[in-house]
Write an enzyme that holds these catalytic residues in place. Structure first.
Site, PDB file in Angstrom:
ATOM      1  N   MET A 267       0.777  -1.058  -0.016  1.00 40.97           N
ATOM      2  CA  MET A 267      -0.084   0.110  -0.038  1.00 40.97           C
ATOM      3  C   MET A 267       0.811   1.273  -0.159  1.00 40.97           C
ATOM      4  O   MET A 267       1.554   1.496   0.751  1.00 40.97           O
ATOM      5  CB  MET A 267      -0.941  -0.162   1.197  1.00 40.97           C
ATOM      6  CG  MET A 267      -1.966   1.092   1.577  1.00 40.97           C
ATOM      7  SD  MET A 267      -3.113   1.324   0.110  1.00 40.97           S
ATOM      8  CE  MET A 267      -3.198   3.154   0.002  1.00 40.97           C
ATOM      9  N   ASN A 269       0.723   4.412   1.058  1.00 41.39           N
ATOM     10  CA  ASN A 269       0.351   5.187   1.813  1.00 41.39           C
ATOM     11  C   ASN A 269       1.609   6.452   2.039  1.00 41.39           C
ATOM     12  O   ASN A 269       2.771   6.095   1.859  1.00 41.39           O
ATOM     13  CB  ASN A 269       0.500   4.903   3.411  1.00 41.39           C
ATOM     14  CG  ASN A 269      -0.323   3.815   3.260  1.00 41.39           C
ATOM     15  OD1 ASN A 269      -1.386   3.736   3.161  1.00 41.39           O
ATOM     16  ND2 ASN A 269       0.402   2.742   3.961  1.00 41.39           N
ATOM     17  N   HIS A 301       6.107  -0.036  -8.005  1.00 43.33           N
ATOM     18  CA  HIS A 301       4.715   0.346  -8.099  1.00 43.33           C
ATOM     19  C   HIS A 301       4.199   1.250  -7.024  1.00 43.33           C
ATOM     20  O   HIS A 301       3.852   2.297  -7.322  1.00 43.33           O
ATOM     21  CB  HIS A 301       3.953  -1.061  -8.092  1.00 43.33           C
ATOM     22  CG  HIS A 301       2.382  -0.861  -8.183  1.00 43.33           C
ATOM     23  ND1 HIS A 301       1.489  -0.869  -9.387  1.00 43.33           N
ATOM     24  CD2 HIS A 301       1.369  -0.347  -7.302  1.00 43.33           C
ATOM     25  CE1 HIS A 301       0.313  -0.626  -9.069  1.00 43.33           C
ATOM     26  NE2 HIS A 301       0.331  -0.171  -8.058  1.00 43.33           N
ATOM     27  N   GLU A 302       4.610   0.790  -5.659  1.00 45.79           N
ATOM     28  CA  GLU A 302       4.118   1.499  -4.685  1.00 45.79           C
ATOM     29  C   GLU A 302       4.773   2.799  -4.548  1.00 45.79           C
ATOM     30  O   GLU A 302       4.215   3.902  -4.559  1.00 45.79           O
ATOM     31  CB  GLU A 302       4.197   1.082  -3.272  1.00 45.79           C
ATOM     32  CG  GLU A 302       3.726  -0.450  -3.035  1.00 45.79           C
ATOM     33  CD  GLU A 302       2.126  -0.429  -3.613  1.00 45.79           C
ATOM     34  OE1 GLU A 302       1.680   0.543  -3.488  1.00 45.79           O
ATOM     35  OE2 GLU A 302       1.873  -1.451  -4.098  1.00 45.79           O
ATOM     36  N   GLU A 324      -4.264   3.260 -10.638  1.00 46.80           N
ATOM     37  CA  GLU A 324      -3.878   1.731 -10.771  1.00 46.80           C
ATOM     38  C   GLU A 324      -3.318   1.634 -12.069  1.00 46.80           C
ATOM     39  O   GLU A 324      -2.225   0.718 -12.264  1.00 46.80           O
ATOM     40  CB  GLU A 324      -4.790   0.862 -10.311  1.00 46.80           C
ATOM     41  CG  GLU A 324      -5.225   1.009  -8.456  1.00 46.80           C
ATOM     42  CD  GLU A 324      -3.769   0.958  -7.770  1.00 46.80           C
ATOM     43  OE1 GLU A 324      -2.771   0.648  -8.328  1.00 46.80           O
ATOM     44  OE2 GLU A 324      -4.024   1.512  -6.534  1.00 46.80           O
TER      45      GLU A 324
HETATM   46  N1  PHE Z   1      -3.266   0.635  -3.650  1.00 50.82           N
HETATM   47  C1  PHE Z   1      -2.586  -0.752  -3.735  1.00 50.82           C
HETATM   48  C2  PHE Z   1      -1.746  -0.928  -4.761  1.00 50.82           C
HETATM   49  O1  PHE Z   1      -2.274  -1.078  -5.821  1.00 50.82           O
HETATM   50  C3  PHE Z   1      -3.478  -2.082  -3.334  1.00 50.82           C
HETATM   51  C4  PHE Z   1      -4.299  -1.929  -2.153  1.00 50.82           C
HETATM   52  C5  PHE Z   1      -5.708  -1.832  -2.238  1.00 50.82           C
HETATM   53  C6  PHE Z   1      -3.742  -2.231  -0.939  1.00 50.82           C
HETATM   54  C7  PHE Z   1      -6.706  -1.957  -1.104  1.00 50.82           C
HETATM   55  C8  PHE Z   1      -4.504  -2.399   0.175  1.00 50.82           C
HETATM   56  C9  PHE Z   1      -5.771  -2.200  -0.219  1.00 50.82           C
HETATM   57  O2  PHE Z   1      -0.603  -0.616  -4.744  1.00 50.82           O
HETATM   58 ZN    ZN Z   2      -1.437   0.533  -6.955  1.00 51.97          ZN
END
Ligand code: PHE
Ligand code: ZN
Length: 861
Positions: A267, A269, A301-302, A324
């Site tokens: 994730m 964040n 990606h993150e 995404e």
């Molecule tokens: N947003 C994250 C990603 O694609 C995926 C994700 C979605 C993680 C929902 C946790 C909950 O990198």
């Molecule tokens: Zn993502």
């Protein structure tokens, strides 16, 4: 809390929030079962909104107090949150709630994993932390203060920059207090907090403008030796985004934390990425080449989300593909640059066909931008992610590289700091290229996989391709309009020389012809080069043509594809007519395998064959009813035939691709190991496991160890190695996941349910851990012949466990329901067995919203 009739949310109903938030101050008083969260939020009326009613999301919160401008305010508890009477003017909100991280097994909001506190807020988890407008178009600056018992939580992190020191040089208020300030406005879904007994693997990165960023990967003590690779991947990602997209990092620190209990991969964040430990921890002894490559890609990606997702975020969750699709596209470009471009492209197409096509061709089919949902967690799908990335790839192909770069610059310039829509994204391309993209936009709204049919014609020195497109009905969409399909085509002569280099045809109508003049002899077309569009292709060409392309195509993707189609056709013939594998194909492939000028990784891909579920999908698309047992038998026969007809080259192939020296997870070594291990798999069919046993005994890395063990299990000679493997790795959670998976994968179809059942009784089957649950149940569903065994025992076993997991972790349960999405492909007996299981799930009294939506959609097939 859940209402009786699930509510459906529609894209068309979007309205802006009535209030603007300038800043948010959060204080956390951490306690495993009674954490206090105090929020101070400054609200002011939103001039762009008409509805100024005051509703804040909130779920499973114990109210302590709520004040408006210092006065206690009465709360009305409504579905999914609270309402209150507030002034029609700026005001201060102050609230305190209590939450129970320890009891949070759903792994959304604030929860505990292995003794540490961590959060997961995307998509709608922040509402389980405090009352808040938990929607991505509300962006605010956050300041977070974390207080805890220093004995247990020496590390306490949140988004942004940590204020460890005051200006006078003294330390932050007390050793058990931590303060973080995030200067960048963000939606609540990007909030994160981590606290626990963690150790850091540290480094620094100097950005393009010369700023130093402190980097750290935080892990549980004992995992320190598994951070180095992730750190290198992070630094490469930071550099790549500067070099290729001109994007610089924007905080003083960037932290990654590994947690064992996590529903997804990782994730993004802001400044504090939280990773499933399986997607960041790596060491040569415990991780395979595949793990290393995946970790590098997910870290990228993150990290890339910092610009595509965080600085520019989504207006609402229907726009999920805005961040995404683009970020998957960017991480694929990164991997192609770090490793091999054709290999990455083939891997991605394999994944698309394995995961997105079944979704798009079944009851769960939805557009890249869905128009309604009940539970947004159910839309983190292969369609939104992978097809979303394909759509961006097509856009780049259509406008060209330079125009793409220009459009992206404009996107970042124009929308930095905003919460955007697909319309904004498309507008940027229209404005920077003067192209009308209204028809292209159908890729975002029409679901289903288009089919492109090709007819060829040659006369008067002119070669003509007649292309047509069609799309089968999908849920909610019976009529489809023609889409813009970029079809990359090259022409070869009889000697295999390219007489027309790759050219992109734009198929925009239902039927369209493209002529190529001045060809004195009839050319051979190579169509859909590089898989230029996510479609299925009907070419009606014969084996001779495919063999020619397998030997001569100058496009590496299509050369591989030619071999793939030969394998597929041979398998389909075996399945339908019980015929022997195509000997010409096996001979043709032999030449390719022996060609040392070809990248070993590419040859390994050539050596593989379509999976059993892919074959079932192809049969279904062709109007047949797939028989899992026949598909299994044909697949095994093909492998046996390969072993037999390549018996003379396999030992040489195996020997030539051994890698000397210490293990390194680079693309070159990984490619060789992949090819050697593929050869080993076939060799084992000839030597009963003798070579595999030797490899197992001397393996000093997981790639070789696991491949050897897998070959031994295939040869039914793996019992001792399996036991030894467990003894060696019993303390390593991620390796034990592999140990579980391997046994499920290698079960005989009629013994799958029993084997799996036995594994669920194992002391290490910690089913509340999503990785462990998936290692076993995910593999059960992926074992095509065993899952679809006529007894129905595997259907029932999976269902038992889905029912058991749902109250504990709805998100992971719901995702795994997709194991049943292909049920209408099969015969009436299997359909009725599955219908019974779907009915059992649907009949559970307190089924989660997540699972109930999935089952209803699947049943609606
Ligand atoms: N947003 C994250 C990603 O694609 C995926 C994700 C979605 C993680 C929902 C946790 C909950 O990198
Ligand atoms: Zn993502």
């Amino acid at each position: 809390m859940q209402d009786a009739a699930p509510k459906t949310i529609f894209l068309k109903d979007y309205t802006p929030f009535g209030w603007i938030i300038d800043d948010v101050h959060l204080t956390f008083r951490l306690h495993p079962s009674a954490t206090r969260v105090i929020s101070r939020i400054r609200f002011r009326p939103n001039p762009d909104a008409t509805d100024r009613s005051f509703f804040l999301h909130g779920e499973a919160l114990k109210p302590i107090s709520a004040k408006v401008d210092g006065h206690e305010v009465a709360l009305r508890h409504v579905d999914g949150g609270i309402e209150a009477d507030v002034p029609d003017a700026p005001f201060n909100w102050e609230a305190e709630v209590e939450i129970n991280p320890e009891a949070n097994t759903a792994l959304e909001g604030l929860y505990m994993s292995g003794g540490m506190y961590c959060t997961q807020c995307e998509a709608e988890g922040f509402r389980k932390i405090t009352w808040y407008p938990d929607r991505p178009d509300v962006m605010a600056q956050f300041t977070v203060r974390i207080e805890s018992d220093a004995d247990h939580t020496p590390v306490m992190l949140s988004n942004g920059n940590g204020l460890y020191y005051h200006q006078d040089g003294t330390q932050t208020p007390a050793p058990n207090v931590s303060i973080y300030e995030d200067p960048w406005p963000k939606p609540a879904y990007l909030f994160a907090l981590v606290a626990g007994d963690l150790v850091a693997h540290e480094d620094t990165f100097t950005t393009m403008s010369g700023r130093d960023v402190d980097l750290a990967i935080y892990v549980r003590p004992g995992d320190e030796h598994k951070c180095a690779f992730g750190m290198e991947a992070l630094k490469k990602s930071m550099k790549w985004d500067e070099d290729v997209y001109g994007r610089e990092y924007d905080l003083d620190e960037f932290n990654i934390v590994a947690v064992d209990d996590f529903n997804m991969g990782a994730m993004e964040n802001k400044g504090l990425n939280i990773f499933n430990s399986s997607c960041v921890l790596a060491s040569p002894e415990t991780s395979t080449d595949g793990n290393f490559e995946r970790i590098e890609a997910i870290i990228a990606h993150e990290y890339f989300h910092n610009w595509t997702g965080n600085r520019i975020t989504c207006r609402d969750w229907f726009q999920l593909c805005l961040k995404e699709g683009l970020t998957v596209f960017r991480d694929a470009q990164f991997t192609a640059d770090m490793r091999s471009e054709p290999v990455k492209r083939i891997d991605d197409v394999l994944a698309l066909r394995a995961r997105q096509f079944p979704e798009d061709q079944g009851p769960l089919s939805h557009p890249v931008r869905p128009e309604s949902f009940q539970e947004i967690n159910n839309f983190y799908t292969a369609t939104v992610y992978e097809k979303g990335a394909e759509v961006i790839g097509m856009l780049k192909t259509l406008v060209g590289d330079a125009a793409y770069a220009k459009a992206l610059d404009l996107y970042f310039d124009r929308h930095d700091g905003q919460a955007c829509t697909i319309e904004d994204w498309i507008q940027v391309f229209e404005d920077s290229t003067d192209r009308d993209l209204s028809q292209f936009k159908l890729w975002y709204s029409q679901s289903g996989t288009p089919k492109v049919t090709v007819r060829e014609d040659y006369r008067d020195n002119t070669f003509t391709l007649h292309l047509s497109q069609s799309s089968a009905p999908t849920p909610g969409q019976s009529e489809k309009l023609p889409q813009v399909i970029p079809v990359a085509v090259g022409l070869l002569n009889d000697n295999g020389d390219e007489v027309m280099p790759t050219k992109v045809l734009e198929l925009t109508e239902a039927e369209q012809s493209f002529s190529f003049e001045g060809h004195a002899t009839r050319p051979v077309p190579s169509i859909l080069r590089g898989f230029s569009a996510p479609v299925t292709l009907e070419q009606g060409i014969d084996t001779a043509r495919r063999s020619f392309l397998l030997s001569h195509d100058t496009d590496p993707f299509n050369r591989w594809e030619a071999g793939r189609m030969l394998a597929r056709d041979s398998l389909l013939t075996s399945i339908r007519k019980d015929a022997a594998p195509n000997a010409d194909y096996l001979e043709g492939l032999k030449t390719v395998l022996r060609d040392d000028t070809l990248d070993p990784a590419y040859r390994a891909l050539m050596l593989a064959q379509p999976s059993q579920s892919e074959l079932a999908g192809v049969l279904h698309q062709a109007g047949d009813i797939p028989d899992p047992a026949a598909i299994h038998a044909a697949s095994e026969a093909m492998r046996d035939a390969k072993a037999q007809s390549w018996a003379d080259i396999l030992p040489g192939l195996y020997a030539a691709n051994q890698v000397d020296g210490p293990y390194a997870p680079d693309a070159e070594g990984a490619g060789k190991r992949d090819l050697a291990n593929s050869a080993l798999g076939l060799l084992t069919r000839l030597d009963g496991g003798a070579t595999a046993a030797k490899q197992y005994a001397k393996a000093d890395n997981m790639t070789l160890q696991l491949a050897a063990l897998s070959a031994l299990l295939d040869a039914e000679a793996g019992d001792d190695a399996l036991a030894a493997f467990y003894e060696q790795w019993r303390d390593d959670r991620l390796v034990i996941d592999k140990w579980f998976s391997l046994q499920v994968m290698h079960a005989k179809p009629d013994a799958l349910a029993e084997t799996t059942q036995r594994l669920t009784n194992h002391i290490d089957f910690d089913w509340k851990n999503p990785n462990r649950f998936r290692a076993v149940m995910g593999m059960l569903a992926a074992h095509h012949a065993g899952f679809h065994h006529e007894s129905g025992a595997a259907y029932e076993l999976l269902t038992d466990w889905l029912i058991k997991l749902d109250p504990v972790n709805p998100q992971t349960t719901a995702r795994m329901c997709s194991a049943f999405q292909t049920w209408k492909r099969y015969d009436a007996d299997r359909q009725s067995l599955i219908a019974t299981q779907l009915g059992r799930i649907a009949g559970q009294p307190d089924l989660s919203r997540d699972t109930s939506e999935m089952i209803t959609r699947i049943q609606g097939a």
